[in-house]
Structure formats: C-alpha cells, structure tokens
Design a protein around this motif. Structure first.
Motif, short mmCIF file in Angstrom:
data_model
loop_
_atom_site.label_atom_id
_atom_site.label_comp_id
_atom_site.label_asym_id
_atom_site.label_seq_id
_atom_site.Cartn_x
_atom_site.Cartn_y
_atom_site.Cartn_z
N UNK A 97 42.71 59.54 21.94
CA UNK A 97 44.16 59.74 21.82
C UNK A 97 44.46 60.52 20.54
N UNK A 98 45.65 61.06 20.51
CA UNK A 98 46.13 61.78 19.34
C UNK A 98 47.34 61.03 18.78
N UNK A 99 47.28 60.71 17.48
CA UNK A 99 48.36 60.00 16.83
C UNK A 99 48.74 60.76 15.57
N UNK A 100 50.00 61.13 15.48
CA UNK A 100 50.51 61.92 14.35
C UNK A 100 49.64 63.16 14.09
N UNK A 101 49.20 63.76 15.20
CA UNK A 101 48.52 65.04 15.10
C UNK A 101 47.02 64.99 14.92
N UNK A 102 46.42 63.78 14.90
CA UNK A 102 44.98 63.68 14.70
C UNK A 102 44.35 62.83 15.81
#
Length: 278
Positions: A97-102
C-alpha cells in the motif's frame, strides 16, 4: 538511480510499513479452509482504504486487484478469484500500500489448515532465507552479499531459487533501483548505504527453479507443478542493524477478521449494499 531517504521520508515509510503488517496479519488469520481468494482481496482493499491509504498493486501495469494470492504451485502474482481455500493448501499473500506518498511491500506464505511436512519445510527454509538476507543488509555490504546469504540458506536443501522475479528498491515508487536478486551470480556489487530502502523477497520452489506464466499474463507457476513459497519484507539500511519496516512478526491482530469475512460473504449475497434492512 538509487534513492537515499531522509529522516522524514523514513518515518513515512515506517508508517506505511506498519499498515502493511496489520493488513497481512489479518489476511493470514482469514486464510482458512472455505475462504475465497476474492474475499481476501476485498478484505485487503477495505482495510487499506480505512487507513486512508491506497493499494499499491491495483492499477499497476493494468493489475486489477489489491492483493496477489498464489496457491500451492503458484509462485507469485496469483489473481484473486472465487477459488476456495482447502485444508492442506499453502498460499502466498503479497500485498502493498501507499500511505502519504510512500509504499510498503511485504509477503507471507500461510499454511491453510493441516499441511504436509514437505510444505512446512519449504516455508521454514524460505522464511529463514529472508532473514539471512536481511541480516546481511548492512552498510558497506553489497547487494551480492545479501543475495549470497539468501542462496546459502536455500542451497543445502536442494530447492529451486526463482530467478525471473527479484527484490527491489522501494519508496515513492513501488519499484525503484536497485534490483535485489536471491542468487549471488545475478546480483550487483552495489554497496549499501544508510537511508536506502529495499524489499527483499525470496521465492523458493520445492523442485526446479524454472517457472512459467499462465495465459492470464500474471500468474507465475512452477514448471514442474511442485510447491512454491514466498516471503518479503521492506527494510531500511541503517548505521547498524537493518530495520524491518513491515515487521508483521510483532503485530497483534486487533481486527476481528472473521467478523469482516462474514460481512464480506453476506455482502456478496446481496450485492455491494448488503441485505435490504426491510
């Protein structure tokens, strides 16, 4: 180009990694006889969205699902379907997954019910090779050192090390440089530096290392039909010991997974809105 992450960027990757670990542990608990692969995919997506995150795999090069679910002889990139898990299966759950762009990316192979001793041995050695590779991921060592540690763990058992699929750098993109093979002859002498983040992911077959991709253009299977196992962690290179960012080993599943699976089963009977309250 290899990207070295700042302290702020590493903190964001820690957050994404923790969320990945939570989802994977819920999926592992839900992978029981009678569960459909598509239900695991739905669970992964619902949890991801509930965190305010985005699935890393969905839409990637046209992939249509949140989860890769690979059963028995399937090595990687198995597509979730209405297939039902049976007692004795093993399933590789690969999720990001991607969270806040990472991005965070991790995989675990799960025993469904009672599995054979052969399956247990394959899973044990594959998991051990992952941690051998992680232990070698220290500043001053090279990508080849990591690959050699993985290969040295697997080779005495005569298992096949998959060559077509390898680990990778990870950060703002799901796949960044460098590539991280699981066998020494395919690896570079690139030196590891603090701030680098990589996904290490041995894929190991009970028989031949050779694989083939099915007509769906995604699912890779062992050429001889024998079992395959897959484990993966996203890690950060530090001044000392490597830091596992997706450490599902220490995660207590605080989600009532079976309640969620029951909800998904009920919803599938009546469509996305669920049963009519009237």
């Amino acid at each position: 180009m290899v990207y070295v992450k700042s302290k702020r960027e590493l903190e964001l990757m820690r957050q994404s990694g923790k969320l990945v670990a939570k989802v994977l542990m819920s999926l592992a608990n839900a992978a029981v006889p009678g569960t459909k692969l598509i239900e695991l995919d739905q669970l992964a997506e619902e949890m991801t969205l509930s965190f305010g995150a985005k699935p890393s795999f969905k839409g990637y090069i046209g992939y249509k699902h949140t989860l890769c679910a690979s059963v028995n002889e399937q090595v990687v990139h198995g597509i979730p379907s209405d297939r039902t898990l049976n007692d004795g299966d093993i399933i590789g759950l690969d999720f990001g997954l991607s969270y806040q762009g990472f991005h965070g990316d991790s995989a675990i192979t799960v025993a469904v019910g009672n599995v054979s001793d052969e399956a247990k041995e394959l899973m044990k050695i594959t998991k051990a090779s992952l941690y051998a590779g992680i232990d070698a991921a220290r500043p001053g060592n090279t990508i080849r050192d990591v690959a050699q540690a993985i290969e040295a763990t697997i080779k005495p058992h005569g298992f096949g090390i998959v060559r077509e699929f390898v680990g990778h750098g990870i950060g703002q993109k799901l796949h960044e440089d460098p590539q991280v093979p699981n066998y020494a002859s395919g690896a570079s002498n690139l030196k590891l530096k603090p701030g680098m983040t990589i996904a290490i992911e041995p894929m190991v077959n009970r028989g031949t290392h050779k694989v083939k991709v099915l007509a769906d253009r995604w699912t890779a299977v062992t050429e001889d039909g024998q079992l395959s196992a897959h484990y993966e962690h996203t890690i950060a290179i530090t001044e000392g010991e490597p830091e596992i960012l997706t450490a599902w080993e220490n995660v207590l599943d605080d989600t009532n997974t079976q309640v969620l699976i029951t909800h998904l089963k009920e919803r599938s009977k009546y469509g996305q809105r669920g049963p009519n309250p009237a």
